[in-house]
Structures are given as structure tokens and as C-alpha cells.
Design an enzyme around this catalytic site. Sequence first.
Site, mmCIF file in Angstrom:
data_model
loop_
_atom_site.group_PDB
_atom_site.id
_atom_site.type_symbol
_atom_site.label_atom_id
_atom_site.label_comp_id
_atom_site.label_asym_id
_atom_site.label_seq_id
_atom_site.Cartn_x
_atom_site.Cartn_y
_atom_site.Cartn_z
ATOM 1 N N ASP A 1 0.718 -1.275 -0.028
ATOM 2 C CA ASP A 1 -0.135 0.230 0.079
ATOM 3 C C ASP A 1 0.871 1.407 -0.010
ATOM 4 O O ASP A 1 1.698 1.416 0.701
ATOM 5 C CB ASP A 1 -0.914 0.054 1.257
ATOM 6 C CG ASP A 1 -1.828 1.154 1.374
ATOM 7 O OD1 ASP A 1 -2.542 1.294 0.490
ATOM 8 O OD2 ASP A 1 -1.662 1.938 2.321
ATOM 9 N N GLU B 1 1.644 -0.391 -5.163
ATOM 10 C CA GLU B 1 0.919 0.824 -5.394
ATOM 11 C C GLU B 1 1.892 1.774 -5.683
ATOM 12 O O GLU B 1 2.265 2.608 -4.348
ATOM 13 C CB GLU B 1 -0.193 0.864 -4.246
ATOM 14 C CG GLU B 1 -1.084 2.023 -4.480
ATOM 15 C CD GLU B 1 -2.155 2.210 -3.348
ATOM 16 O OE1 GLU B 1 -3.269 2.501 -3.719
ATOM 17 O OE2 GLU B 1 -1.583 2.193 -2.494
#
Length: 724
Positions: free
Chosen positions: A368, A404
Site C-alpha cells: 500500500d 501501489e
Amino acid sequence: MSRVTPGIWSHPGQHSAIWPGRNYPLGSTWSEEATNFAVHAPAATGVTVCLFDEHGGEKRHQLTEQSLGIWHGAIPGVALGTTYGYRVDGPWQPDQGLRFNPAKLLLDPSARAISGTITDDPAIYAHQLEEPEHRNDTDSSPYVPRSVVVDDTFDWGADAPLRRRWRDTVIYEMHVKGMTALHDRVPEELRGTYAGLATPAVTDYLNDLGVTAVELLPIHQFVSEPRLLENDQVNYWGYNTIGYFAPHNAYSSAGDRGQQVSEFKAMVKAFHDAGLEVILDVVYNHTAEGGALGPSLSFRGLDDRGFYQRVLPTPTDDDSRPPFDDTYWDVTGCGNTVDASNPPVLRLILDSLRYWVTEMHVDGFRFDLASALTRVRQEVDMDCHLLTAIGQDPILRHVKLIAEPWDASMDGYRVGEFPPPWVEWNDQYRDTIRDFWRGHSSGIRTVATRLAGSSDLYADDGRSPYSTVNFVTAHDGFTLRDLVTYDHKHNESNGEDNRDGTDNNRSWNHGVEGETDDADIVGLRRRQAANLMATLCLSNGVPMLTAGDERGRTQGGNNNAYSHDDETSWIDWRPDDAWLDVYEITKTALRLRREHPALRQRHWFEGRPAIQDGPKDLAWLHPSGREMSADDWFDESLAIVGMFVSGAPLRSPGPRGEQQVDKSFMIWLNAADGAAALTLPENAWVQAGEVVLSTDPAHVPGNAVKAGDEVELAARSVLVLRQT
């Protein structure tokens, strides 16, 4: 400086003898003789291990040994399942990143299991809420979770990470609870748990659909933000980590005194037995402690100065410091940014990753806001210690690594820049394909680039087409059904006056906002959903599906349902409202991808023959049947494209270097408002074919076609032909 005095903290807890122990490994390491405790707190002046019995009674053990910034000691006779925490003494100078407060019971950053969760109470804050520069001496232990002493022993049998090749991978992003909370074929007591995911009702479904890997939304122990708890809400998605080694205890059907560890392992083993890889969505970029005015749960009370990125000093005449609540530097949007460039923090992250691979047998990670982890003195650095260490690590370099490739800042957007062996979420694929099917493309030039693997992003540095993880939806944003049902977000139930969530949805309601009984609109929406899924599954790269999209899951137009642990977010398994036609198209497209290496190639297309006098490996066709011309590529009105993929032979060799031969394919995408008359190209290599997938009811799979035929394709439809 403040130290604990016996009059404050020795009662009611009892102090006991402790052995010196050792400073490695970090965390609690159990044996029948004694349990070793080791925790990194380099600026602390004292650390106490607090053990709790089943009635909540607390017994304290003062650690006397410190080496290399690590406090350690061994306590004899500790039973498995014992809960514990740390009380840490030291200076209270929060503007300098020194926030020690022995009144706060702290989680072990390396705990293998965590029991309980937080209660919203002023005691969980190390500072006084009204005067945050002053320390809060109220005991937090009744209101915070506790670490658990566990034994990692588990009978894995012959289980091992699957190591499936990227080009053969299809990812299914799912939430542990949301997948089975409403599943009627999962035993009620197992719904919403790791054990529920391990049932055949789930694994058989995923195999039937055709995915090869599950990507689990965060399962590291997390807690809900106090502001959510104040509003009787929770953090459902889990992007609020507090324990990087501990499986989230609320997903355990058996208890939270270590049972969650073995239950998680059994789930991984069941997935592997079904041929499915397990990828974890991991949140190392920030923690649940939030900004400077957040609770003190673990890292803040152990090494606040070392763990979090700080506001860099600027030269001033008076050398003033930032105020108490403005000392953290935040590019995550969550109040803090973990300083992965600090060696002890880097060690924690690497130890955590290796633990999940070696002890929990997971197959990969999706990071993330990965750009936040590359920050060195706040600048993005793709040669940073973390990426370098992972790239050379003999364990981690061989697992699946997904970035990401952005954070919450402008300069953090780094799509196409992460080094091998990383692959990346490709939001440019998402945006381009959404725009194409809703009629907002300026021609098909960029569309073609995305279909062929996004060479503009990944080919220039030697990476392969599988470096792009293609997706049209994810947990964050509209579901697929909502993407074709709403023009605008509808997040009122989140309690933020519909201000939260993106406004850049690139969605289309097809004439009516929200659900409708109009059969024509519903039919068009379902065809558009099928078009998006077929495009995703047949594009070069790694496809990622969002759980429930293939059967029409809706969130009622909510594009930021992170706080909804209810039917808004859970998959509805009832057949009465399922978009089973979309499911069948998705299943068919994934089967074609699996059976035909021409549709999942390792090498870049070159637009020229793979052998002398052979067909081009890739050719783009105009509806008239001719190859696209230079003028066609700049025709902004063009909304129809044909993609010819040759299988005779493939550019990629077989495992022994042999020439691979597959069927050739012709894929037509018509995003125009009207039907198109398509002329099938005549050439020496493909003379006849058959329909193998179509979202136009007029074209039934198995129907024969031949070179030179004129085929009518309905508006907003996909047609896939395979050479016979």
C-alpha cells in the site's frame, strides 16, 4: 526527564526476577524453560514486561539488559497464550520525538498474535487531550490490546509457496470477512473468518471462475481510528495496522490467544491445496497511531523519533521548533509516515516480510502506498535501502512483489518507475479502459497501448508486459456494477456529508442514476460490465478482479465504504440479483487466457512477424478490415478497434527453447453508440475461425466465420474469434 517511581507504578503490579536473556530475535520467543522478550527502544531509560493472567491481574518484570538499543530478558515459566505488554520510561519531550510514558501499556511490535482491541478512552493517549504538551499519567491497560505469547509450530506437511509465473497469474482481490459473511454454503460459525475462506465453497468457486491468486485486504492486526469509534463506526478495510507479525484477531473463529496464527496457516494451506496463491495487502507506510495527537499504542511509546518521518528543520533566526501537533511529516494521508530509511525500522519491515513467507507460507505482497516507503529524507528514491534490500534478499526477491506506485503527494506518483522484480498497479490502464467503454476516449491510440501491456510505461527499462497489474476496479472506489449505474458517488452513510471519496470516477449511469426497473438500461449496464471484464481478462499483463464484481456486487453508489462492516461491503451470494451473465463472460475469458499462451505473452509485441514470411505477432485493424493507418491512429472519433494476435508461432519460446504454436485470435471492441459492420481481414495465415466469446447476443459461441466475411457487431459489444 521523567522516570517511574515505585510509588506510582509498582502497585498493584508485582515485580519478579528475570534472567538476562538475549537481544535476538525481537518479540517474545517461547520455550518450556523460559520465554525471551526483546524490544527496540534505544532512547528509553527503562522497560518493563507486564504479564497478565486470565483475570486481568498484572505482574511486572523490569528488564535490566540493553544492547544495541534493544532491551531484553527471559522470564521462566510463562504459559502459551499469556498476554503481555511493555511499559517504557524515558524523557517526555514530544517536540523532539521523545514521548515516553510508562502509564501506557504498549504492544510488542514483533508480537506474533494480539488479543483484544482498543476502546475509545482518553487513557489511550500519552498526552493530555486539553493540553497536549503535558503527559497523561492515566493507566491505559484496560483500554488497549495486548500481545500474546505463542508457539509457531504447525504441521505444514509438503506445503510450500506455489511460485506461479506472473504471466500465468490472475489476481482476485478480496476481504477476509466480506467474502463469506453472507455465504449460505459456509458454516455459520465460520463465516467472516480465515477458516471460512478455507472451505470448499470458496476455493471451488475461485477455481471455477479461473483465478489463480487471492489478494487479501490487510490481515496484519489493525484497529479502528478513535474518530470512527466515536461515531459507532469501524475501519472495515483494515488499512490501519498496529501489528506487522500478527494475523488480525477478529478474523479468527477459534479465539485470539494465538489460535488466529494456526487458523491463518490452515487457510493458506487450503488455498495452496486448491492451487491458489496467497498475496497479502500490507501497510508498512503508516501505522494506527495516526498524527501527533493520536493514541500511544506501540511504536510511539518505544521509539517515536526513529519510527516516524519528522518535519525537517529549517534555518531560522530563533531556531524555533514546530508545535507539538505539527512534528510529523505525512505523505500517507493518515497522520504519519513510517521512516523505512531508518535501519531498525527497515529491519522490522524485512523481518516481518520474511516471517510471512517462511512461517506463514504466503506467496507475495501488495504494498500500500509504496512510494511513501521509498522516501529518503522525504525524497522518493528508487535506489533506497528498502527496495535494494528486498531485491537482493534470498527469500523476498523470489516472491510476488506488487507496488501501489504512489502515495498521497504529488511527487509520489511513480507509475512505471519501480525496479525489477516489482510489478505495479496500473491506474492508467483503469482510467483508459473506463473512458473507452463510457465513450470518453479520444480515439483508440492509448487504448491499444493499454491492451498490449502498456509498453510506454514498462518496456523502456527492460521490464516485461506482466509488470502491469491491470484493473478496472479495486476495493477503493466504485464496484463494477456501480461503475455502470452511477454518475456520482453516494457516500452519505459514511457520515462525512459526501465529501469523502474521489469525484474522478469515470463512470456512467446509462441514463438513470442508481438502480432501475428499465429492462433496456439494465441490459445495457450488464453488457457494459461484461465488456469491461472481458477487456480486462484478455489484455496483456496481469489481470486483477475485485471480489464480487463478476456477479454484480453493489455498494449502492458508495465509492469509499471503508467504514462499512455490513451488507454494504459484504458479497451477496443470493442468486436472485446476481449478474450471472457477467460471471459467465468472465469465466469464459479467463478460460481462454489460461488455455492459450497467445493471450498471456511474456515478450512484448513487435508488430512484425516472429518468423520469416509469417504473420505479424500483433496487428491493429480498422473496421473496414485493413490495418490501421497513421491517420486512423489520430482519428479521435474512432471507437472501434480490432486486435489480431498471432499464435503461429509465438515470440516466446517453450520451456526447452522449442517454438510454441497456438491459435490466432481476433478481438473486436466496439464502444460506439451504433452497430458496426466489420470486415474480417483476408490473409494467407488465417482463413477461418469461430466465435469463442461475445457480449452481442447475435453471435453465439461456436458460430463459424471466414476471411472476407462482413460481420455486424452491436453497439457497445465485444467479439472474440479464434482460428480454426
